[in-house]
Design a protein around this motif. Structure first.
Motif, PDB file in Angstrom:
ATOM      1  N   UNK A   1       0.845  -1.195   0.000  1.00  0.00           N
ATOM      2  CA  UNK A   1       0.000   0.000   0.000  1.00  0.00           C
ATOM      3  C   UNK A   1       0.879   1.242   0.000  1.00  0.00           C
ATOM      4  N   UNK A   2       0.320   2.337  -0.460  1.00  0.00           N
ATOM      5  CA  UNK A   2       1.089   3.568  -0.537  1.00  0.00           C
ATOM      6  C   UNK A   2       1.159   4.238   0.829  1.00  0.00           C
ATOM      7  N   UNK A   3       2.100   5.142   0.968  1.00  0.00           N
ATOM      8  CA  UNK A   3       2.238   5.890   2.216  1.00  0.00           C
ATOM      9  C   UNK A   3       1.025   6.774   2.452  1.00  0.00           C
ATOM     10  N   UNK A   4       0.368   7.176   1.383  1.00  0.00           N
ATOM     11  CA  UNK A   4      -0.833   7.996   1.492  1.00  0.00           C
ATOM     12  C   UNK A   4      -1.901   7.298   2.331  1.00  0.00           C
ATOM     13  N   UNK A   5      -1.980   5.976   2.240  1.00  0.00           N
ATOM     14  CA  UNK A   5      -2.932   5.210   3.048  1.00  0.00           C
ATOM     15  C   UNK A   5      -2.666   5.413   4.543  1.00  0.00           C
TER      16      UNK A   5
END
Length: 68
Positions: free
Chosen positions: A48-52
């Motif tokens: 998953x991306x860091x934005x999550x």
């Protein structure tokens, strides 16, 4: 949309306060730039991306339920 132009480590990044209201709550949390950079480069990749990691727990679901 995220937009940073070389912020100082002392800066805090997050949603603009002028865009936040009870009808339009923030979806992402505010964080100091230094902590953001440290967390970004020290995180484990788990698909998953860091934005999550930046999302406020339950914010997206609450917005969808409200119809916004």
């Amino acid at each position: 949309m995220a937009f940073f132009v070389s912020p100082k480590f002392e800066a805090e990044v997050g949603p603009l306060t002028s865009l936040i209201s009870p009808q339009n709550p923030p979806l992402f949390r505010r964080i100091g730039m230094e902590k953001y950079v440290k967390d970004f480069f020290s995180r484990k990749l788990h698909g998953k991306s860091f934005l999550e990691d930046m999302k406020i727990e339950g914010a997206v679901e609450a917005t969808l339920l409200d119809g916004n």
